[in-house]
Design a protein around this motif. Structure first.
Motif, PDB file in Angstrom:
ATOM      1  N   CYS A  47       0.819  -1.217   0.000  1.00  0.00           N
ATOM      2  CA  CYS A  47       0.000   0.000   0.000  1.00  0.00           C
ATOM      3  C   CYS A  47       0.850   1.264   0.000  1.00  0.00           C
ATOM      4  N   VAL A  48       2.174   1.087  -0.021  1.00  0.00           N
ATOM      5  CA  VAL A  48       3.102   2.216  -0.083  1.00  0.00           C
ATOM      6  C   VAL A  48       3.791   2.173  -1.439  1.00  0.00           C
ATOM      7  N   PHE A  49       3.652   3.249  -2.209  1.00  0.00           N
ATOM      8  CA  PHE A  49       4.194   3.302  -3.559  1.00  0.00           C
ATOM      9  C   PHE A  49       5.313   4.342  -3.642  1.00  0.00           C
ATOM     10  N   LEU A  50       6.349   4.000  -4.380  1.00  0.00           N
ATOM     11  CA  LEU A  50       7.427   4.935  -4.674  1.00  0.00           C
ATOM     12  C   LEU A  50       7.311   5.376  -6.129  1.00  0.00           C
ATOM     13  N   ILE A  51       7.468   6.678  -6.353  1.00  0.00           N
ATOM     14  CA  ILE A  51       7.451   7.209  -7.713  1.00  0.00           C
ATOM     15  C   ILE A  51       8.833   7.760  -8.033  1.00  0.00           C
ATOM     16  N   ASP A  52       9.381   7.340  -9.186  1.00  0.00           N
ATOM     17  CA  ASP A  52      10.668   7.838  -9.653  1.00  0.00           C
ATOM     18  C   ASP A  52      10.699   7.690 -11.173  1.00  0.00           C
ATOM     19  N   LYS A  53      11.872   7.830 -11.765  1.00  0.00           N
ATOM     20  CA  LYS A  53      11.972   7.784 -13.217  1.00  0.00           C
ATOM     21  C   LYS A  53      11.567   6.436 -13.794  1.00  0.00           C
ATOM     22  N   SER A  54      11.631   5.395 -12.984  1.00  0.00           N
ATOM     23  CA  SER A  54      11.266   4.057 -13.469  1.00  0.00           C
ATOM     24  C   SER A  54       9.765   3.819 -13.422  1.00  0.00           C
ATOM     25  N   GLY A  55       9.024   4.722 -12.807  1.00  0.00           N
ATOM     26  CA  GLY A  55       7.579   4.565 -12.729  1.00  0.00           C
ATOM     27  C   GLY A  55       7.072   4.556 -11.303  1.00  0.00           C
ATOM     28  N   ILE A  56       5.950   3.886 -11.085  1.00  0.00           N
ATOM     29  CA  ILE A  56       5.333   3.794  -9.759  1.00  0.00           C
ATOM     30  C   ILE A  56       5.154   2.325  -9.409  1.00  0.00           C
ATOM     31  N   ARG A  57       5.791   1.908  -8.328  1.00  0.00           N
ATOM     32  CA  ARG A  57       5.637   0.530  -7.864  1.00  0.00           C
ATOM     33  C   ARG A  57       5.592   0.515  -6.348  1.00  0.00           C
ATOM     34  N   SER A  58       4.898  -0.469  -5.818  1.00  0.00           N
ATOM     35  CA  SER A  58       4.796  -0.581  -4.362  1.00  0.00           C
ATOM     36  C   SER A  58       6.100  -1.114  -3.788  1.00  0.00           C
ATOM     37  N   LEU A  59       6.280  -0.916  -2.483  1.00  0.00           N
ATOM     38  CA  LEU A  59       7.462  -1.462  -1.816  1.00  0.00           C
ATOM     39  C   LEU A  59       7.510  -2.979  -1.971  1.00  0.00           C
ATOM     40  N   ALA A  60       6.355  -3.609  -1.911  1.00  0.00           N
ATOM     41  CA  ALA A  60       6.309  -5.069  -2.019  1.00  0.00           C
ATOM     42  C   ALA A  60       6.828  -5.562  -3.361  1.00  0.00           C
ATOM     43  N   ASP A  61       6.623  -4.741  -4.415  1.00  0.00           N
ATOM     44  CA  ASP A  61       7.048  -5.142  -5.753  1.00  0.00           C
ATOM     45  C   ASP A  61       8.447  -4.652  -6.103  1.00  0.00           C
ATOM     46  N   ARG A  62       9.096  -3.965  -5.177  1.00  0.00           N
ATOM     47  CA  ARG A  62      10.437  -3.429  -5.426  1.00  0.00           C
ATOM     48  C   ARG A  62      11.526  -4.225  -4.715  1.00  0.00           C
ATOM     49  N   THR A  63      11.183  -5.349  -4.127  1.00  0.00           N
ATOM     50  CA  THR A  63      12.179  -6.156  -3.427  1.00  0.00           C
ATOM     51  C   THR A  63      11.820  -7.630  -3.483  1.00  0.00           C
ATOM     52  N   ASP A  64      12.822  -8.470  -3.409  1.00  0.00           N
ATOM     53  CA  ASP A  64      12.597  -9.903  -3.306  1.00  0.00           C
ATOM     54  C   ASP A  64      12.532 -10.354  -1.846  1.00  0.00           C
ATOM     55  N   ARG A  65      12.807  -9.423  -0.947  1.00  0.00           N
ATOM     56  CA  ARG A  65      12.778  -9.738   0.477  1.00  0.00           C
ATOM     57  C   ARG A  65      11.343  -9.990   0.939  1.00  0.00           C
ATOM     58  N   GLU A  66      11.182 -10.979   1.788  1.00  0.00           N
ATOM     59  CA  GLU A  66       9.879 -11.210   2.409  1.00  0.00           C
ATOM     60  C   GLU A  66       9.744 -10.258   3.603  1.00  0.00           C
ATOM     61  N   ILE A  67       8.834  -9.301   3.473  1.00  0.00           N
ATOM     62  CA  ILE A  67       8.671  -8.297   4.522  1.00  0.00           C
ATOM     63  C   ILE A  67       7.669  -8.804   5.551  1.00  0.00           C
TER      64      ILE A  67
END
Length: 362
Positions: free
Chosen positions: A326-346
């Motif tokens: 439910c937390v999204f980061l926006i940068d030059k690569s687009g918009i993706r959630s924290l969950a989709d920006r890591t392979d780590r199990e949070i």
């Protein structure tokens, strides 16, 4: 509810940028921010000039298709509307909604802030219409899907959308999906910490007094740590004004802090209107971190109104407050959630803010 939104060629978004509010993650915490597989309460984080405000403007562009601005407002945004590096290609917008189990896709192109190039509407992948606004002609589709088969299909006004023409011409009982969409759009609001001011503050106070909601406002302020009592006094000219209740009453409009004014406007917009979707830019600009956290919790209480808050405040990235998808980061690569920006199990016990600051999601 809004399931997905994409924009391309608008302002700073040269390439396709998508916010996907559907989620396939099965976190066992933060569930109050997700309903029916759709995120209803989200944070959008990004550095300065990353596009947060422009993305909010892009989301809100849909409102112009149902409630067109006056002719004098048509050129206000034109100089900045199209991406400066995309040539003269029109900007593209796509919204995917879920209404009563049906997936509704509405897409359109514009070459100016109020001027449409084309539109299309699909319901569960069945095309209801594809319309050429420049040529004023229906290019395909099945208007029976929205009860519009008997209407004049040549509608020539590139400043007024074909979908607006349809929704205002077809009886509600025959066009449930279109009216669901219009009702959602009528409840879309784009707010910013900078769109207030004396007039907005006074209008909100007057409405609260007229609707006899002063006690409710007082309870709302108390909930967020503003422990004041309120009263209404009649001025010599007969108008009614709001005061902080002290031995010498103090004018609310003149004495309220920036943070209290933020709470006033959120109460006015959230508690006194029909709401479907909010994008709030820098919602916590004038808030203490504890108040900001309480506001995020408040936004999560509704399962029918979606809220996206743009912020710089990384302290809000806590697993007991906001789950990673439910937390999204926006940068030059687009918009993706924290969950989709890591392979780590949070997991719940992870310090997600520390991971964020450490570059885990870059």
């Amino acid at each position: 509810m809004l399931k997905r939104f994409s924009v391309k060629g608008y302002r700073c978004f040269k390439d396709l940028t998508t916010l996907d509010l559907s989620t396939s993650h099965d976190y066992q915490f933060g569930r109050r921010n997700v309903h029916g597989g759709i995120i209803t309460n989200a944070l959008l984080l990004g550095r300065n000039a990353s596009g947060k405000t422009n993305f909010g403007r892009a989301l809100g562009n849909l409102c112009d298709n149902f409630y067109p601005a006056g002719i004098n407002a048509r050129t206000i945004d034109d100089a900045l509307f199209l991406n400066a590096d995309a040539g003269n290609r029109p900007a593209e917008f796509e919204y995917v909604f879920i209404f009563n189990g049906a997936e509704v896709r509405y897409a359109y192109k514009k070459d100016a802030s109020q001027r449409l190039v084309s539109e299309s509407l699909s319901i569960d992948n069945d095309l209801a219409f594809s319309y050429d606004n420049k040529g004023a002609r229906l290019e395909g589709g099945n208007l029976r899907l929205v009860g519009g088969e008997g209407l004049n299909q040549t509608y020539a006004d590139e400043y007024v959308s074909f979908i607006s023409y349809l929704v205002n011409s077809i009886p509600t009982r025959e066009s449930g999906i279109l009216h669901d969409l219009r009702d959602f759009v009528s409840g879309m609001h784009m707010l910013t910490a900078n769109n207030r001011g004396p007039r907005a503050r006074q209008n909100a106070i007057k409405r609260i007094i007229d609707d006899e909601r002063v006690n409710d406002l007082e309870s709302f302020l108390n909930r967020f740590g503003v422990n004041e009592h309120l009263l209404v006094r009649t001025e010599p000219d007969g108008t009614r004004s709001l005061y902080f209740d002290h031995k010498r009453p103090i004018s609310f409009a003149n004495a309220c802090s920036s943070g209290t004014e933020t709470l006033l406007m959120i109460f006015y917009w959230y508690e006194m209107r029909d709401n479907a979707f909010y994008f709030i830019d820098e919602f916590d600009a004038y808030c203490h971190y504890e108040m900001a956290e309480k506001l995020v919790e408040y936004f999560s209480e509704s399962d029918s109104c979606q809220t996206i808050c743009a912020t710089h405040n990384t302290s809000l990235v806590k697993n007991d407050l906001m789950r990673p998808d439910c937390v999204f980061l926006i940068d030059k690569s687009g918009i993706r959630s924290l969950a989709d920006r890591t392979d780590r199990e949070i997991r719940l016990g992870n310090n997600t803010e520390k991971l964020l600051r450490g570059g885990e999601f870059d």
